[in-house]
Motif scaffolding. Sequence first.
Motif, PDB file in Angstrom:
ATOM      1  N   TRP A  58       0.825  -1.208   0.000  1.00 28.76           N
ATOM      2  CA  TRP A  58       0.000   0.000   0.000  1.00 28.76           C
ATOM      3  C   TRP A  58       0.861   1.261   0.000  1.00 28.76           C
ATOM      4  O   TRP A  58       0.554   2.231  -0.671  1.00 28.76           O
ATOM      5  N   LEU A  62       0.874   4.312  -2.822  1.00 28.36           N
ATOM      6  CA  LEU A  62       0.762   5.735  -2.501  1.00 28.36           C
ATOM      7  C   LEU A  62       1.981   6.502  -3.018  1.00 28.36           C
ATOM      8  O   LEU A  62       1.845   7.577  -3.600  1.00 28.36           O
ATOM      9  N   TYR A  67      -2.690   5.954  -5.908  1.00 29.21           N
ATOM     10  CA  TYR A  67      -3.777   6.538  -5.116  1.00 29.21           C
ATOM     11  C   TYR A  67      -3.239   7.816  -4.487  1.00 29.21           C
ATOM     12  O   TYR A  67      -2.101   7.857  -4.020  1.00 29.21           O
ATOM     13  N   ALA A  68      -4.071   8.839  -4.460  1.00 26.62           N
ATOM     14  CA  ALA A  68      -3.626  10.140  -3.948  1.00 26.62           C
ATOM     15  C   ALA A  68      -3.751  10.243  -2.431  1.00 26.62           C
ATOM     16  O   ALA A  68      -2.954  10.935  -1.787  1.00 26.62           O
ATOM     17  N   THR A  69      -4.736   9.557  -1.842  1.00 25.04           N
ATOM     18  CA  THR A  69      -4.975   9.663  -0.406  1.00 25.04           C
ATOM     19  C   THR A  69      -5.243   8.296   0.203  1.00 25.04           C
ATOM     20  O   THR A  69      -5.547   7.329  -0.514  1.00 25.04           O
ATOM     21  N   GLU A  71      -7.811   7.655   1.973  1.00 27.35           N
ATOM     22  CA  GLU A  71      -9.238   7.411   1.774  1.00 27.35           C
ATOM     23  C   GLU A  71      -9.501   6.785   0.403  1.00 27.35           C
ATOM     24  O   GLU A  71     -10.308   5.861   0.273  1.00 27.35           O
ATOM     25  N   GLU A  72      -8.808   7.265  -0.598  1.00 26.86           N
ATOM     26  CA  GLU A  72      -8.968   6.717  -1.947  1.00 26.86           C
ATOM     27  C   GLU A  72      -8.492   5.260  -1.996  1.00 26.86           C
ATOM     28  O   GLU A  72      -9.146   4.396  -2.583  1.00 26.86           O
ATOM     29  N   LEU A  73      -7.368   5.001  -1.363  1.00 27.92           N
ATOM     30  CA  LEU A  73      -6.835   3.641  -1.285  1.00 27.92           C
ATOM     31  C   LEU A  73      -7.815   2.734  -0.536  1.00 27.92           C
ATOM     32  O   LEU A  73      -8.100   1.614  -0.974  1.00 27.92           O
ATOM     33  N   ARG A  75     -11.081   3.082  -0.164  1.00 31.84           N
ATOM     34  CA  ARG A  75     -12.260   2.823  -1.005  1.00 31.84           C
ATOM     35  C   ARG A  75     -11.955   1.764  -2.060  1.00 31.84           C
ATOM     36  O   ARG A  75     -12.740   0.852  -2.291  1.00 31.84           O
ATOM     37  N   ALA A  76     -10.793   1.883  -2.692  1.00 29.17           N
ATOM     38  CA  ALA A  76     -10.416   0.936  -3.748  1.00 29.17           C
ATOM     39  C   ALA A  76     -10.243  -0.485  -3.197  1.00 29.17           C
ATOM     40  O   ALA A  76     -10.512  -1.464  -3.891  1.00 29.17           O
ATOM     41  N   ARG A  77      -9.798  -0.587  -1.961  1.00 31.29           N
ATOM     42  CA  ARG A  77      -9.566  -1.894  -1.339  1.00 31.29           C
ATOM     43  C   ARG A  77     -10.769  -2.397  -0.556  1.00 31.29           C
ATOM     44  O   ARG A  77     -10.751  -3.515  -0.043  1.00 31.29           O
ATOM     45  N   ALA A  81     -10.691   3.523   6.121  1.00 34.80           N
ATOM     46  CA  ALA A  81      -9.487   4.359   6.039  1.00 34.80           C
ATOM     47  C   ALA A  81      -8.660   4.273   7.321  1.00 34.80           C
ATOM     48  O   ALA A  81      -7.424   4.341   7.284  1.00 34.80           O
TER      49      ALA A  81
END
Length: 139
Positions: A58, A62, A67-69, A71-73, A75-77, A81
Amino acid sequence: MTRATVSADGETITVHIPLTFKKRGGRKLVVMPDGGEWAPRPRVDNAMVKALARAFRWRKMLDEGLYATLEELARARGVNATYVSRVLRLTLLAPEIVEAILDGQQPVEMQLDDLLETFPLDWERQCNALVRGGSTHSV
């Protein structure tokens, strides 16, 4: 205290060894009377190894901008968070601790839940707290 008894016919010897069993990672662990662990070979804790692998993967995602944040990571996983944040902290563990976990040489009492809690950022303090049995201090 170990003791042995011989059967009435003299054919059977029974040895009594005091020990206790503790659960660790869903498996039973034999604890000797002196408190030490009996293990014929190192026991790799798969949950800790998987968490370390996930943390470094992870972090790489990043770092590479996939992934920028957090939270984005997350959501994708499909995870929370907060969980991502706690797992990513494992990349801050001292190399000595990471190697011990990968080799199955971590202390018996070390659990993944302990690692996901706060721990000192200073590697020497980590080793004292996590590996050598000291108390943990929040960062």
